[in-house]
Design an enzyme around this catalytic site. Structure first.
Site, short mmCIF file in Angstrom:
data_model
loop_
_atom_site.label_atom_id
_atom_site.label_comp_id
_atom_site.label_asym_id
_atom_site.label_seq_id
_atom_site.Cartn_x
_atom_site.Cartn_y
_atom_site.Cartn_z
N TRP A 162 2.19 51.23 98.09
CA TRP A 162 2.70 51.73 98.97
C TRP A 162 4.40 51.50 98.96
CZ3 TRP A 162 5.37 47.58 100.88
CH2 TRP A 162 4.51 46.29 100.88
N ASN A 163 4.85 50.56 98.15
CA ASN A 163 6.15 50.23 98.37
C ASN A 163 7.04 51.23 97.96
OD1 ASN A 163 5.19 49.71 95.88
ND2 ASN A 163 6.80 48.08 95.28
N GLU A 259 0.87 47.83 85.84
CA GLU A 259 1.95 47.30 86.04
C GLU A 259 1.80 46.38 87.55
OE1 GLU A 259 4.54 48.00 84.73
OE2 GLU A 259 4.34 49.62 83.31
N CYS A 293 8.71 45.51 93.12
CA CYS A 293 8.06 44.83 92.17
C CYS A 293 9.30 43.98 91.25
CB CYS A 293 7.29 45.61 91.21
SG CYS A 293 8.19 46.86 90.53
N GLU A 471 5.69 52.05 81.39
CA GLU A 471 6.12 53.22 82.18
C GLU A 471 7.42 53.58 81.93
OE1 GLU A 471 4.67 53.08 86.27
OE2 GLU A 471 2.96 53.66 85.48
P1 NAD Z 1 -2.52 46.72 96.07
O1 NAD Z 1 -2.86 46.06 94.63
O2 NAD Z 1 -3.20 46.17 97.14
O3 NAD Z 1 -3.11 48.43 95.95
C1 NAD Z 1 -2.36 49.17 94.87
C2 NAD Z 1 -3.03 50.15 94.84
O4 NAD Z 1 -4.49 50.17 94.44
C3 NAD Z 1 -3.62 50.93 96.12
O5 NAD Z 1 -3.48 52.28 96.11
C4 NAD Z 1 -5.03 50.31 96.58
O6 NAD Z 1 -5.72 51.32 97.30
C5 NAD Z 1 -5.64 50.39 95.20
N1 NAD Z 1 -6.41 49.25 94.95
C6 NAD Z 1 -6.66 48.25 95.57
N2 NAD Z 1 -7.94 47.75 95.16
C7 NAD Z 1 -8.55 48.46 94.29
C8 NAD Z 1 -9.46 48.51 93.40
N3 NAD Z 1 -10.52 47.14 93.42
N4 NAD Z 1 -9.83 49.27 92.36
C9 NAD Z 1 -8.87 50.19 92.51
N5 NAD Z 1 -7.98 50.64 93.09
C10 NAD Z 1 -7.62 49.51 94.05
O7 NAD Z 1 -0.95 46.53 95.87
P2 NAD Z 1 -0.23 46.84 96.97
O8 NAD Z 1 -0.14 45.60 97.98
O9 NAD Z 1 -0.40 48.23 97.48
O10 NAD Z 1 1.37 46.80 96.59
C11 NAD Z 1 2.02 45.64 96.24
C12 NAD Z 1 2.00 45.19 95.04
O11 NAD Z 1 2.19 45.98 93.88
C13 NAD Z 1 2.69 43.76 94.60
O12 NAD Z 1 2.00 42.79 94.01
C14 NAD Z 1 3.86 44.41 93.83
O13 NAD Z 1 4.47 43.61 93.16
C15 NAD Z 1 3.30 45.39 92.79
N6 NAD Z 1 3.86 46.59 92.28
C16 NAD Z 1 4.28 46.47 91.03
C17 NAD Z 1 4.82 47.32 90.37
C18 NAD Z 1 5.06 47.25 88.75
O14 NAD Z 1 5.79 48.34 88.35
N7 NAD Z 1 4.95 46.04 88.01
C19 NAD Z 1 5.70 48.27 91.26
C20 NAD Z 1 5.47 48.27 92.41
C21 NAD Z 1 4.70 47.23 93.04
#
Ligand code: NAD
Length: 491
Positions: A162-163, A259, A293, A471
């Site tokens: 969502w970020n 990621e 991130c 990416e």
């Molecule tokens: P999250 O892991 O809770 O969710 C990310 C996505 O995965 C959502 O669409 C969610 O519904 C889905 N999801 C959750 N559990 C799942 C499962 N078991 N199987 C399949 N899909 C599933 O993360 P968030 O809270 O939405 O985002 C924040 C996190 O994302 C932070 O840790 C941040 O660092 C990371 N992030 C990383 C990058 C990068 O490029 N490395 C970029 C942005 C955010």
């Protein structure tokens, strides 16, 4: 279409958004829905289908059907379609940005940048569509010859947090479809609306139905990872989610790009450009209300300039007025959810309980305009002891721990003392010091005297527990193709 529905939605009541599955603007098979709320006001922005496995199956079937024609289009024709669609989408940035602000919380300026990046990313990869090269290989038997060709993979799953709902969706969708794949895309449950608006705009601009399908709702993530027709999964999310997805994807041996979380260190040495460093650290930590991130999450400053840099950082933080992202005076939107804010507050409290000093912020902004949203002050702390959560965990909000270091050795040791390895940065005018940091920082990206921007041209991805795969860049594009060896005989 959906965009117009949002724009004519002025009465404060909810509209029912739909999923996008081939030609259908579909409700969930279960008929269930949920509300998307504005993090600044708590108001319902829209009502959205809560999809499940049945909906993912329809979307995967639609994507598989579209693959048979999309993957066979001449690559220059595919590039042409993507350029026209992205141009059309870019003409809608001013419509899409407020939708993103309402569902995510970020300021309108941040939303405009993000929506713009979505369209530009589609165009950047469209340029690569007709530049896939194979290889000719001489074989010992001269009546034969070998080729290595690159082919699209098939249906790809894209799971987005969502970020940065739009840029992180584009990072997956753009290289996938440019290489001839089709996609089932799942936005985070709390930020589906701007993604729908972007995909609708691409469809209006000529993207064929079925090439990108959008499913909504919490349960669709696991269903995408498990679906047998989906051959590759790209996830951006937290490290715990990445581990679950990797284990689940292993059941069908799917290709994956992960990621994940980060805790990027920034080292500032005595000889640094102080003004440049202060600006980059401030943007790096407080952009998007700290929910990035790639963000400066741990700051290590050499003792000679420690006080001067801290003073500059405090001055910059004091100008970041929190507020509703739609208000033009706001410089920092609310946090996205109550849970996210509680998490950051708990990390700050843990530091303070262990003896840290709050140099700026540390609480919630006061006033009636802040009562209904998840607002938080930009926060800077010093004397945060070793072992505090702010050093060991990812801080996904606008709070920065700052630590005094003696020299580069100490900075590098502390910077690498983390389970994460996403981004990193150093500010110094000493070439040898910069070169050493580039060699020794354990991260997928190192910025030297530069703002932490993920450039289209450079591959981006983490190491350690920040994930793997890339990416951006040609590298990301190639990860949406697979190599096949061919032998022509009987010559
Ligand atoms: P999250 O892991 O809770 O969710 C990310 C996505 O995965 C959502 O669409 C969610 O519904 C889905 N999801 C959750 N559990 C799942 C499962 N078991 N199987 C399949 N899909 C599933 O993360 P968030 O809270 O939405 O985002 C924040 C996190 O994302 C932070 O840790 C941040 O660092 C990371 N992030 C990383 C990058 C990068 O490029 N490395 C970029 C942005 C955010």
């Amino acid at each position: 279409m959906i965009i117009e529905v949002f724009l004519t939605h002025t009465d404060g009541g909810a509209q029912l958004a739909t999923m996008i599955i081939e030609g259908d603007r579909a409700k969930a098979a279960s008929g269930k829905t949920y509300d998307v709320r504005n993090p600044a006001t708590g108001e319902v922005v829209d009502e959205v289908p809560a999809g499940g496995a049945e909906d993912v199956d329809k979307a995967a079937q639609a994507a598989a059907k579209a693959f048979t024609t999309w993957s066979k289009l001449p690559a220059n024709k595919r590039a042409d379609i993507l350029h026209k669609a992205s141009q059309h989408m870019l003409g809608k940035v001013e419509h899409i940005a407020p939708i993103l602000t309402k569902e995510q919380g970020k300021t309108l300026l941040e939303s405009r940048i993000e929506a713009q990046r979505f369209g530009e990313n589609i165009a950047w990869f469209a340029d690569l569509a007709d530049k896939i090269h194979g290889e000719h290989v001489r074989l010992p038997d001269l009546t034969t010859y070998g080729l290595v060709v690159r082919k699209p993979i098939g249906v790809c799953g894209a799971i987005v947090p969502w970020n940065f709902p739009l840029t992180l969706a584009a990072n997956k969708v753009a290289p996938a479809i440019a290489a001839g794949n089709t996609v089932v895309l799942k936005p985070a449950s709390t930020t589906p609306l701007s993604t729908l608006a972007c995909i609708e705009a691409l469809l209006e601009g000529g993207l064929p139905e079925g090439v990108v399908n959008v499913v909504l709702g919490q349960a669709t993530g696991d269903a995408i990872v498990a679906h047998p027709l989906i051959r590759k999964i790209a996830l951006t999310g937290s490290t715990p989610t990445g581990k679950k997805v990797m284990a689940r994807a292993a059941e069908n041996l799917k290709k994956i790009t992960l990621e994940l979380g980060g805790s990027d260190p920034c080292i500032v040495l005595d000889d640094a450009d102080l003004e440049g460093a202060a600006r980059a650290i401030s943007v790096g930590r407080f952009f998007n209300c700290g929910q990035a991130c790639l963000a400066v999450k741990r700051l290590y400053v050499q003792e000679g300039i420690y006080a001067a840099l801290l003073e500059k950082l405090v001055a910059r933080a004091s100008k970041l007025k929190p507020g509703n992202g739609l208000d033009k005076d706001s410089r920092m939107g609310p946090m996205h959810t109550e849970t996210q804010r509680a998490e950051v507050e708990a990390q700050v409290k843990d530091a303070v309980d262990r003896g840290a000093k709050v140099v700026y912020g540390g609480g919630r902004p006061q006033g009636s305009e802040y009562e209904k949203g998840w607002f938080i002050e930009p926060t800077i702390l010093e004397n945060v002891p070793d072992g505090a959560r702010m050093w060991t965990e990812e801080v996904f909000g606008p709070a920065l721990p700052v630590r005094r270091i003696k020299d580069l050795d100490e900075g590098l040791r502390l910077a690498n003392d983390s389970q994460y390895g996403l981004g990193s940065s150093i500010w110094t005018t000493n070439m040898a010091a910069a070169h050493r940091a580039v060699n020794e920082l354990e991260a997928g990206y190192t910025w030297v005297n530069a703002l932490q921007i993920a450039h289209d041209e450079l591959p981006f991805g983490g190491t350690k527990q920040s994930g793997f795969g890339k990416e951006h860049g040609v590298e990301a594009f190639l990860q949406y193709t697979e190599e096949k060896s061919v032998v022509y005989g009987g010559l």
